[in-house]
Design a protein around this motif. Structure first.
Motif, mmCIF file in Angstrom:
data_model
loop_
_atom_site.group_PDB
_atom_site.id
_atom_site.type_symbol
_atom_site.label_atom_id
_atom_site.label_comp_id
_atom_site.label_asym_id
_atom_site.label_seq_id
_atom_site.Cartn_x
_atom_site.Cartn_y
_atom_site.Cartn_z
ATOM 1 N N GLY A 51 -23.164 -24.437 47.487
ATOM 2 C CA GLY A 51 -23.371 -24.912 46.124
ATOM 3 C C GLY A 51 -22.880 -26.354 46.016
ATOM 4 N N SER A 52 -23.417 -27.091 45.056
ATOM 5 C CA SER A 52 -23.045 -28.507 44.948
ATOM 6 C C SER A 52 -21.776 -28.711 44.125
ATOM 7 C CB SER A 52 -24.198 -29.319 44.360
ATOM 8 O OG SER A 52 -24.570 -28.784 43.111
ATOM 9 N N SER A 53 -21.316 -27.672 43.474
ATOM 10 C CA SER A 53 -20.025 -27.786 42.778
ATOM 11 C C SER A 53 -18.955 -27.264 43.726
ATOM 12 C CB SER A 53 -20.064 -27.002 41.465
ATOM 13 O OG SER A 53 -20.355 -25.645 41.727
ATOM 14 N N GLY A 54 -17.843 -26.884 43.250
ATOM 15 C CA GLY A 54 -16.782 -26.366 44.112
ATOM 16 C C GLY A 54 -16.289 -27.432 45.067
ATOM 17 N N ASP A 55 -16.142 -27.058 46.344
ATOM 18 C CA ASP A 55 -15.591 -27.984 47.329
ATOM 19 C C ASP A 55 -16.443 -29.239 47.513
ATOM 20 O OD1 ASP A 55 -13.288 -26.582 47.865
ATOM 21 O OD2 ASP A 55 -14.069 -25.596 49.655
ATOM 22 N N LEU A 56 -17.778 -29.103 47.526
ATOM 23 C CA LEU A 56 -18.619 -30.298 47.703
ATOM 24 C C LEU A 56 -18.496 -31.239 46.503
ATOM 25 C CD1 LEU A 56 -21.885 -28.993 49.410
ATOM 26 C CD2 LEU A 56 -20.001 -30.294 50.414
ATOM 27 N N GLY A 57 -18.454 -30.693 45.314
ATOM 28 C CA GLY A 57 -18.256 -31.514 44.119
ATOM 29 C C GLY A 57 -16.895 -32.191 44.142
ATOM 30 N N ARG A 58 -15.891 -31.447 44.559
ATOM 31 C CA ARG A 58 -14.539 -32.003 44.678
ATOM 32 C C ARG A 58 -14.511 -33.111 45.725
ATOM 33 N NH1 ARG A 58 -12.571 -27.589 43.525
ATOM 34 N NH2 ARG A 58 -12.651 -26.581 45.549
ATOM 35 N N LEU A 59 -15.230 -32.919 46.836
ATOM 36 C CA LEU A 59 -15.283 -33.924 47.889
ATOM 37 C C LEU A 59 -15.903 -35.222 47.363
ATOM 38 C CD1 LEU A 59 -14.703 -34.473 50.901
ATOM 39 C CD2 LEU A 59 -17.049 -33.718 51.365
ATOM 40 N N GLY A 81 -7.696 -34.664 53.992
ATOM 41 C CA GLY A 81 -7.531 -33.911 52.754
ATOM 42 C C GLY A 81 -7.795 -32.422 52.868
ATOM 43 N N PHE A 82 -7.279 -31.678 51.910
ATOM 44 C CA PHE A 82 -7.430 -30.228 51.856
ATOM 45 C C PHE A 82 -8.895 -29.822 51.695
ATOM 46 C CE2 PHE A 82 -7.882 -26.377 49.305
ATOM 47 C CZ PHE A 82 -7.273 -25.464 50.151
ATOM 48 N N THR A 83 -9.652 -30.571 50.900
ATOM 49 C CA THR A 83 -11.042 -30.189 50.623
ATOM 50 C C THR A 83 -11.871 -30.155 51.897
ATOM 51 O OG1 THR A 83 -10.862 -31.118 48.414
ATOM 52 C CG2 THR A 83 -13.077 -30.725 49.238
ATOM 53 N N ARG A 84 -11.684 -31.134 52.784
ATOM 54 C CA ARG A 84 -12.410 -31.155 54.049
ATOM 55 C C ARG A 84 -12.092 -29.905 54.855
ATOM 56 N NH1 ARG A 84 -11.908 -31.547 59.222
ATOM 57 N NH2 ARG A 84 -13.243 -32.814 60.515
ATOM 58 N N HIS A 85 -10.825 -29.553 54.921
ATOM 59 C CA HIS A 85 -10.417 -28.368 55.683
ATOM 60 C C HIS A 85 -10.938 -27.080 55.045
ATOM 61 C CE1 HIS A 85 -8.102 -30.706 58.483
ATOM 62 N NE2 HIS A 85 -7.551 -31.346 57.460
ATOM 63 N N SER A 86 -11.007 -27.058 53.734
ATOM 64 C CA SER A 86 -11.557 -25.904 53.032
ATOM 65 C C SER A 86 -13.046 -25.743 53.342
ATOM 66 C CB SER A 86 -11.323 -26.050 51.529
ATOM 67 O OG SER A 86 -11.888 -24.959 50.840
#
Length: 168
Positions: A51-59, A81-86
């Motif tokens: 999905g484009s929200s969640g982690d990708l949106g945060r990234l 960052g944490f988002t990349r690892h997530s």
């Protein structure tokens, strides 16, 4: 599949940085349009699953902030960052549980890697050399070794032997 996940995550980071930098601009050059399309394809496959929200949106938000704060360190900031690892963990799990997604991602990543190779070769010119791994250049007996190289890995360039009166 680890290389597929690592490359997909690197693409997601690069895509987010590119989007934050341009808000419309593309990489220059005819060859680079192939690279843009390949990167977009990886992003489409990843966004289709996550999905484009969640982690990708945060990234994307983190990329915008990182570029505003320190453009020189933006890629490092996102990579650490944490988002990349997530995203990496989520993609690895998705590959293990969804064979169709795994095949689509593998195909998209391979197309991206081919495009990167072509873009690198075009940038280096006719006599360029692209190397993945270590490269050692050595000149013997007073010879001369030179060239243009794009190296991902270690690079060692030895010194040529000194000419003496007997081998001048």
């Amino acid at each position: 599949m680890t290389i597929v996940v690592e490359t997909a995550v690197a693409c997601a980071v690069a895509w987010a940085l590119r989007k934050a930098k341009r808000v419309g601009g593309r990489v220059d050059g005819e060859v680079d349009s192939v690279l843009d399309a390949a990167m977009d394809r990886v992003h489409e496959v990843v966004a289709g699953k996550l999905g484009s929200s969640g982690d990708l949106g945060r990234l994307e938000q983190e990329a915008t902030f990182a570029l505003q704060r320190d453009p020189e360190q933006a890629r490092h900031t996102l990579n650490d960052g944490f988002t990349r690892h997530s995203i990496k963990g989520t993609l690895a799990q998705a590959i293990d549980t969804d064979e169709e997604f795994a095949a689509q991602l593998k195909e998209a990543v391979e197309a991206y890697r081919v495009a990167v190779g072509k873009a690198s070769l075009a940038a280096l010119g006719a006599y360029g050399l692209t190397v993945e791994g270590d490269l050692r250049i050595r000149a013997d007996n007073g010879s001369f070794a030179a060239g243009t190289a794009h190296v991902e890995g270690g690079l060692t360039i030895g010194n040529p032997s000194k000419l003496g009166p007997d081998n001048a």
